[in-house]
Design a protein around this motif. Sequence first.
Motif, PDB file in Angstrom:
ATOM      1  N   SER A  54      50.433 -40.224 -48.442  1.00  0.00           N
ATOM      2  CA  SER A  54      49.216 -41.120 -48.423  1.00  0.00           C
ATOM      3  C   SER A  54      47.615 -40.194 -48.358  1.00  0.00           C
ATOM      4  O   SER A  54      46.841 -40.576 -49.355  1.00  0.00           O
ATOM      5  N   VAL A  55      47.791 -39.166 -47.818  1.00  0.00           N
ATOM      6  CA  VAL A  55      46.544 -38.565 -47.895  1.00  0.00           C
ATOM      7  C   VAL A  55      46.430 -37.549 -49.071  1.00  0.00           C
ATOM      8  O   VAL A  55      45.252 -37.424 -49.755  1.00  0.00           O
ATOM      9  N   ALA A  56      47.625 -36.959 -49.462  1.00  0.00           N
ATOM     10  CA  ALA A  56      47.513 -36.075 -50.508  1.00  0.00           C
ATOM     11  C   ALA A  56      47.382 -36.627 -51.880  1.00  0.00           C
ATOM     12  O   ALA A  56      46.844 -36.119 -52.782  1.00  0.00           O
ATOM     13  N   GLN A  57      47.996 -37.848 -52.098  1.00  0.00           N
ATOM     14  CA  GLN A  57      48.054 -38.561 -53.400  1.00  0.00           C
ATOM     15  C   GLN A  57      46.468 -38.644 -53.833  1.00  0.00           C
ATOM     16  O   GLN A  57      45.943 -38.251 -55.200  1.00  0.00           O
ATOM     17  N   PRO A  58      45.401 -39.187 -53.250  1.00  0.00           N
ATOM     18  CA  PRO A  58      44.011 -39.418 -53.729  1.00  0.00           C
ATOM     19  C   PRO A  58      43.317 -37.740 -53.945  1.00  0.00           C
ATOM     20  O   PRO A  58      42.749 -37.770 -54.882  1.00  0.00           O
ATOM     21  N   LEU A  59      43.784 -36.889 -53.097  1.00  0.00           N
ATOM     22  CA  LEU A  59      43.383 -35.400 -53.397  1.00  0.00           C
ATOM     23  C   LEU A  59      43.849 -34.951 -54.834  1.00  0.00           C
ATOM     24  O   LEU A  59      43.141 -34.419 -55.307  1.00  0.00           O
ATOM     25  N   PHE A  60      45.355 -35.080 -54.864  1.00  0.00           N
ATOM     26  CA  PHE A  60      45.774 -34.747 -56.121  1.00  0.00           C
ATOM     27  C   PHE A  60      45.139 -35.395 -57.420  1.00  0.00           C
ATOM     28  O   PHE A  60      45.027 -34.943 -58.334  1.00  0.00           O
ATOM     29  N   GLY A  61      44.880 -36.696 -57.219  1.00  0.00           N
ATOM     30  CA  GLY A  61      44.185 -37.471 -58.279  1.00  0.00           C
ATOM     31  C   GLY A  61      42.965 -37.079 -58.651  1.00  0.00           C
ATOM     32  O   GLY A  61      42.541 -36.661 -59.681  1.00  0.00           O
ATOM     33  N   ALA A  62      42.045 -36.515 -57.523  1.00  0.00           N
ATOM     34  CA  ALA A  62      40.670 -36.146 -57.782  1.00  0.00           C
ATOM     35  C   ALA A  62      40.985 -34.635 -58.354  1.00  0.00           C
ATOM     36  O   ALA A  62      40.210 -34.509 -59.298  1.00  0.00           O
ATOM     37  N   LEU A  63      42.005 -33.957 -57.957  1.00  0.00           N
ATOM     38  CA  LEU A  63      42.130 -32.484 -58.581  1.00  0.00           C
ATOM     39  C   LEU A  63      42.419 -32.683 -60.124  1.00  0.00           C
ATOM     40  O   LEU A  63      41.987 -32.062 -61.255  1.00  0.00           O
ATOM     41  N   THR A  64      43.366 -33.602 -60.733  1.00  0.00           N
ATOM     42  CA  THR A  64      43.596 -33.866 -62.005  1.00  0.00           C
ATOM     43  C   THR A  64      42.552 -34.663 -62.721  1.00  0.00           C
ATOM     44  O   THR A  64      42.614 -34.499 -64.100  1.00  0.00           O
ATOM     45  N   ASP A  65      41.583 -35.296 -61.994  1.00  0.00           N
ATOM     46  CA  ASP A  65      40.464 -35.561 -62.744  1.00  0.00           C
ATOM     47  C   ASP A  65      39.409 -34.431 -63.307  1.00  0.00           C
ATOM     48  O   ASP A  65      38.682 -34.553 -64.449  1.00  0.00           O
ATOM     49  N   ARG A  66      39.581 -33.470 -62.666  1.00  0.00           N
ATOM     50  CA  ARG A  66      38.825 -32.344 -62.950  1.00  0.00           C
ATOM     51  C   ARG A  66      39.537 -31.288 -64.147  1.00  0.00           C
ATOM     52  O   ARG A  66      38.771 -30.793 -65.033  1.00  0.00           O
ATOM     53  N   ARG A  67      40.709 -31.239 -63.923  1.00  0.00           N
ATOM     54  CA  ARG A  67      41.785 -30.492 -64.897  1.00  0.00           C
ATOM     55  C   ARG A  67      42.878 -30.830 -64.968  1.00  0.00           C
ATOM     56  O   ARG A  67      43.776 -31.321 -64.066  1.00  0.00           O
ATOM     57  N   ALA A  68      43.461 -31.149 -66.104  1.00  0.00           N
ATOM     58  CA  ALA A  68      44.829 -31.638 -66.601  1.00  0.00           C
ATOM     59  C   ALA A  68      45.763 -30.572 -65.793  1.00  0.00           C
ATOM     60  O   ALA A  68      45.652 -29.194 -66.000  1.00  0.00           O
ATOM     61  N   LEU A  69      46.939 -30.868 -65.245  1.00  0.00           N
ATOM     62  CA  LEU A  69      47.763 -30.123 -64.417  1.00  0.00           C
ATOM     63  C   LEU A  69      49.234 -30.669 -64.846  1.00  0.00           C
ATOM     64  O   LEU A  69      50.148 -31.088 -63.896  1.00  0.00           O
ATOM     65  N   PRO A  70      49.464 -30.457 -66.083  1.00  0.00           N
ATOM     66  CA  PRO A  70      50.962 -31.043 -66.493  1.00  0.00           C
ATOM     67  C   PRO A  70      51.951 -30.259 -65.998  1.00  0.00           C
ATOM     68  O   PRO A  70      53.129 -30.971 -65.653  1.00  0.00           O
ATOM     69  N   TRP A  71      51.877 -28.851 -65.418  1.00  0.00           N
ATOM     70  CA  TRP A  71      53.064 -28.323 -64.741  1.00  0.00           C
ATOM     71  C   TRP A  71      53.598 -28.974 -63.536  1.00  0.00           C
ATOM     72  O   TRP A  71      54.412 -28.724 -62.761  1.00  0.00           O
ATOM     73  N   LEU A  72      52.553 -29.763 -62.867  1.00  0.00           N
ATOM     74  CA  LEU A  72      52.852 -30.671 -61.670  1.00  0.00           C
ATOM     75  C   LEU A  72      54.108 -31.557 -61.738  1.00  0.00           C
ATOM     76  O   LEU A  72      54.595 -31.857 -60.856  1.00  0.00           O
ATOM     77  N   LEU A  73      54.372 -32.088 -62.970  1.00  0.00           N
ATOM     78  CA  LEU A  73      55.307 -32.874 -63.179  1.00  0.00           C
ATOM     79  C   LEU A  73      56.620 -32.403 -62.685  1.00  0.00           C
ATOM     80  O   LEU A  73      57.466 -32.671 -61.955  1.00  0.00           O
ATOM     81  N   PRO A  74      57.179 -31.277 -63.352  1.00  0.00           N
ATOM     82  CA  PRO A  74      58.601 -30.644 -62.963  1.00  0.00           C
ATOM     83  C   PRO A  74      58.263 -29.995 -61.631  1.00  0.00           C
ATOM     84  O   PRO A  74      59.311 -30.179 -60.889  1.00  0.00           O
ATOM     85  N   VAL A  75      57.264 -29.340 -61.043  1.00  0.00           N
ATOM     86  CA  VAL A  75      57.498 -28.759 -59.897  1.00  0.00           C
ATOM     87  C   VAL A  75      57.238 -29.737 -58.679  1.00  0.00           C
ATOM     88  O   VAL A  75      58.132 -29.522 -57.668  1.00  0.00           O
ATOM     89  N   SER A  76      56.537 -30.845 -58.836  1.00  0.00           N
ATOM     90  CA  SER A  76      56.555 -31.625 -57.884  1.00  0.00           C
ATOM     91  C   SER A  76      57.976 -32.648 -57.797  1.00  0.00           C
ATOM     92  O   SER A  76      58.372 -32.928 -56.666  1.00  0.00           O
ATOM     93  N   THR A  77      58.585 -32.673 -58.677  1.00  0.00           N
ATOM     94  CA  THR A  77      59.959 -33.509 -58.846  1.00  0.00           C
ATOM     95  C   THR A  77      60.861 -32.575 -58.099  1.00  0.00           C
ATOM     96  O   THR A  77      61.619 -33.375 -57.231  1.00  0.00           O
TER      97      THR A  77
END
Length: 393
Positions: A54-77
Motif C-alpha cells: 500500500s505504501v510502496a505502490q504510489p512511490l513506484f508510481g511517482a518514480l515511473t512518472d519521472r522515468r520509464a522502468l519497463p524492466w520492473l515488469l519481469p523483475v517485480s513478477t
Amino acid sequence: MAANRTILLLSVGHGCVDVYQGAVAALVPFFVAERAYGYAAASGIVLAASLLSSVAQPLFGALTDRRALPWLLPVSTVVGGLGVAASGLGGSYGLTLVCVAVSGVGVAAYHPESARVARIASRGSHTSMGWFSLGGNLGFAAAPLLVTAAVSGGDLRWTPVLVLPALAGSVLCLPVLRVLTDRAAPGTASSSLPEVADDVRSFVKLSVAVAARSVAFMGLGTFVALYARQRTGGGTAAGTAALTVLYLGGAVGTVLGGRLAARWDRVTVVRGAYLAGVLAVAGVVLVPGPSLYGCVALASGCLYVPFSLQVTLGQDYLPSRVGTASGVTLGLAVSVGGIAGPLIGTLADATSLRTALAPLVLMPAVSYLMARTLPEPPVHRLAAPPAVRLRQA
C-alpha cells in the motif's frame, strides 16, 4: 507487435502477478489449520502483504512518472512469486510475515508501470483496459486452486511450487520489453503528457472510494473461506469454492464494467455498482447455507464492475501523473484493504466471524457517497514517454 497482442501479453502477465495477491488469502486457512493461528494472527499475514504494498505502490508510481522502468515488469513478477513461495518454509510467524511482505513489494512495483504501458498500448480504450484488468482478476481466481493443488496434498513446505506462475509471467514480459524502445534520448514521462490541469479534488474522492471498496473486498477475501465453512458446514473444499467464486465474480464484473461504460459514462456505472454492492455484501453476511455462494458472486461482481473504470478515471483526473494515479487506483485498490484485516480478525476473535464481517456492508455505501459527486472527466490521449514508445505493427 500489434497493440492488441501487447495488451494480451500484459493481461496474462498481470494474471501471473495477481496470483500472489490471491495466494496470500488462499494460504490463510492452511496456516490456521497447520499452525493453529487465530483470526487476528491469520489476518496479520494478509496485512503484511498489504501494508508495504500500500505504501510502496504510489512511490513506484511517482518514480515511473519521472522515468520509464519497463524492466520492473519481469523483475517485480519474480519477486512477488519468490515471497509467497518461501512463506511456508519456516515455522516462524515473523519469517512468514517477512516473506509475504517481500511478495507485496514485488506486486507493488509491477502495477504502476504495467498500467501505464497498458494505457499507452490501448490508446485510452476502456475495453482494452478492462481486458488488462481481467488478467489480474483471473490470476486472483486461480490462486485458491493453485494453492490447494500445491499445499493440500502435503503441507506448507510445498509452497515453493507456487513460484511457477512468476517464472511464466516474467518470460511473457520479455516480448513486451522487446517492443519498447530505449534508444530515444532520456526524458521524463511527464514531459510528453498533455498539459491539462489535474483535478486533484476528484482524484482524492475517487481514492477514498477505491479504499473503501478495497476494505470490503479484501475483508471478504481474507475470511470468506473460513466463513463459508461455518455457514455451510463444509470442509476445506467449501471454503476454497467460496474464494474461487469470489474471484471469478470479480473477473465477470471487470468485463461487464467495460461493456457498461461503452453505453453509459464511467461515473454512472461506478455509482450504480457500488449502490448494488451494499445489498450484495449484506447478503454474504446474512444469507445462510449454499445460497451464500450466489451472494458472494453478486458481491464480487458489484465490487469489480468499477475496477478498470477507476483506473482510467484516476488517469484522466491526473493526466500529468499517470504512474501515481495507476499506483493508487490499480495497486492500492487491491492492497489497502488488507490493513483492516487485523481489526476484523480481532473483532472475530472477541465475538464471532459473522459479527466482524457485518461492518463490511458499509464500505460500498462509503464508495457510493464518494462517487456520487464525481464529474465525468474528458478522456486524455496519453503520449508515451520517449523510453516507452510502442512500435506499431
